[in-house]
Write a protein that holds these residues in place. Structure first.
Motif, mmCIF file in Angstrom:
data_model
loop_
_atom_site.group_PDB
_atom_site.id
_atom_site.type_symbol
_atom_site.label_atom_id
_atom_site.label_comp_id
_atom_site.label_asym_id
_atom_site.label_seq_id
_atom_site.Cartn_x
_atom_site.Cartn_y
_atom_site.Cartn_z
ATOM 1 N N ARG A 30 -10.184 -29.413 27.367
ATOM 2 C CA ARG A 30 -10.962 -28.980 28.525
ATOM 3 C C ARG A 30 -11.510 -27.559 28.418
ATOM 4 O O ARG A 30 -12.260 -27.117 29.294
ATOM 5 N N TYR A 31 -11.150 -26.864 27.371
ATOM 6 C CA TYR A 31 -11.455 -25.435 27.307
ATOM 7 C C TYR A 31 -12.334 -25.054 26.125
ATOM 8 O O TYR A 31 -12.237 -25.639 25.043
ATOM 9 N N CYS A 32 -13.141 -24.039 26.362
ATOM 10 C CA CYS A 32 -13.832 -23.366 25.269
ATOM 11 C C CYS A 32 -12.776 -22.672 24.416
ATOM 12 O O CYS A 32 -11.844 -22.058 24.944
ATOM 13 N N MET A 33 -12.942 -22.768 23.094
ATOM 14 C CA MET A 33 -12.047 -22.095 22.154
ATOM 15 C C MET A 33 -12.874 -21.209 21.234
ATOM 16 O O MET A 33 -14.054 -21.482 20.988
ATOM 17 N N GLY A 34 -12.247 -20.179 20.714
ATOM 18 C CA GLY A 34 -13.008 -19.291 19.850
ATOM 19 C C GLY A 34 -12.170 -18.620 18.777
ATOM 20 O O GLY A 34 -10.934 -18.572 18.863
ATOM 21 N N TRP A 35 -12.877 -18.177 17.764
ATOM 22 C CA TRP A 35 -12.292 -17.339 16.712
ATOM 23 C C TRP A 35 -12.873 -15.936 16.836
ATOM 24 O O TRP A 35 -14.088 -15.776 17.034
ATOM 25 N N ALA A 48 -16.941 -17.094 16.253
ATOM 26 C CA ALA A 48 -17.491 -18.413 16.550
ATOM 27 C C ALA A 48 -16.772 -18.990 17.753
ATOM 28 O O ALA A 48 -15.596 -18.700 17.975
ATOM 29 N N THR A 49 -17.496 -19.799 18.507
ATOM 30 C CA THR A 49 -16.894 -20.475 19.646
ATOM 31 C C THR A 49 -17.305 -21.938 19.651
ATOM 32 O O THR A 49 -18.348 -22.306 19.097
ATOM 33 N N ILE A 50 -16.457 -22.748 20.289
ATOM 34 C CA ILE A 50 -16.774 -24.160 20.451
ATOM 35 C C ILE A 50 -16.403 -24.551 21.879
ATOM 36 O O ILE A 50 -15.273 -24.350 22.325
ATOM 37 N N TYR A 78 -10.154 -25.119 14.069
ATOM 38 C CA TYR A 78 -10.310 -24.736 12.667
ATOM 39 C C TYR A 78 -11.454 -23.743 12.494
ATOM 40 O O TYR A 78 -12.400 -23.718 13.289
ATOM 41 N N LEU A 79 -11.367 -22.962 11.433
ATOM 42 C CA LEU A 79 -12.490 -22.138 11.018
ATOM 43 C C LEU A 79 -12.591 -22.240 9.501
ATOM 44 O O LEU A 79 -11.736 -21.722 8.770
ATOM 45 N N GLN A 80 -13.604 -22.958 9.041
ATOM 46 C CA GLN A 80 -13.886 -23.059 7.619
ATOM 47 C C GLN A 80 -14.735 -21.863 7.237
ATOM 48 O O GLN A 80 -15.825 -21.664 7.781
ATOM 49 N N MET A 81 -14.247 -21.060 6.309
ATOM 50 C CA MET A 81 -14.948 -19.852 5.903
ATOM 51 C C MET A 81 -15.339 -19.976 4.433
ATOM 52 O O MET A 81 -14.464 -20.058 3.570
ATOM 53 N N ASN A 82 -16.635 -20.003 4.179
ATOM 54 C CA ASN A 82 -17.164 -20.107 2.820
ATOM 55 C C ASN A 82 -17.933 -18.843 2.458
ATOM 56 O O ASN A 82 -18.302 -18.061 3.336
ATOM 57 N N SER A 83 -18.187 -18.670 1.179
ATOM 58 C CA SER A 83 -18.949 -17.520 0.693
ATOM 59 C C SER A 83 -18.423 -16.217 1.286
ATOM 60 O O SER A 83 -19.188 -15.375 1.780
ATOM 61 N N LEU A 84 -17.133 -16.066 1.233
ATOM 62 C CA LEU A 84 -16.509 -14.896 1.858
ATOM 63 C C LEU A 84 -16.922 -13.610 1.163
ATOM 64 O O LEU A 84 -17.134 -13.573 -0.065
ATOM 65 N N TYR A 93 -8.179 -13.949 14.973
ATOM 66 C CA TYR A 93 -7.444 -14.458 16.123
ATOM 67 C C TYR A 93 -8.148 -15.682 16.696
ATOM 68 O O TYR A 93 -9.382 -15.723 16.744
ATOM 69 N N CYS A 94 -7.377 -16.635 17.154
ATOM 70 C CA CYS A 94 -7.968 -17.700 17.960
ATOM 71 C C CYS A 94 -7.658 -17.407 19.423
ATOM 72 O O CYS A 94 -6.699 -16.680 19.741
#
Length: 124
Positions: A30-35, A48-50, A78-84, A93-94
C-alpha cells in the motif's frame, strides 16, 4: 515497522550490485517505497522511488543505470545498480512513505520509516 537492507559491498567501477530491503510490520503493497543515499557530510538524497501502483521515478544521476523494483509477495524492495561509478559510493537506505504515492522528483519528503543503511563502495 521494520526495514532491513542487504546487498551492499565493494565493487569496481563498471560493476553491478543488487540491494534488497525486506519489510515487515505493515501492509507492504500500500505504500510508496524508496531508495536513498548519503555521502559523508551531506544530506540524504533520493535515488529512486516506486509507488504502490508500481510507478517508478529516478534521480537524474542514476537514470538508465539503476532499476528499482518490488516483490509484494515477498515484502521486498530491490535496487539493481549497473555501470557503477566511484561517485556512487555512499550509504544506501530504503524507506517507506506515509502513503501509496511518491513525490516527484525523489526526495525525503513524505518518508517516515527508514532502514539502517548498507554501504556501497565503488573503486576506480
Amino acid at each position: 515497522v521494520q526495514l532491513v537492507e542487504s546487498g551492499g559491498g565493494s565493487v569496481q567501477a563498471g560493476g553491478s550490485l543488487i540491494l534488497s530491503c525486506e519489510a515487515s510490520g505493515y501492509t507492504y503493497s500500500r505504500y510508496c517505497m524508496g531508495w536513498f543515499r548519503q555521502f559523508p557530510g551531506k544530506e540524504r538524497e533520493g535515488v529512486a522511488t516506486i509507488a504502490a501502483d508500481g510507478y517508478t521515478q529516478y534521480a537524474i544521476s542514476v537514470k538508465g543505470r539503476f532499476t528499482i523494483s518490488k516483490d509484494n509477495a515477498k515484502n521486498t524492495l530491490y535496487l539493481q545498480m549497473n555501470s557503477l561509478k566511484p561517485e556512487d559510493t555512499a550509504t544506501y537506505y530504503c524507506a517507506r512513505a506515509i502513503s501509496g504515492r511518491c513525490v516527484s522528483p525523489p526526495s525525503r519528503t513524505g518518508f517516515d520509516r527508514w532502514g539502517q543503511g548498507t554501504q556501497v563502495t565503488v573503486s576506480s
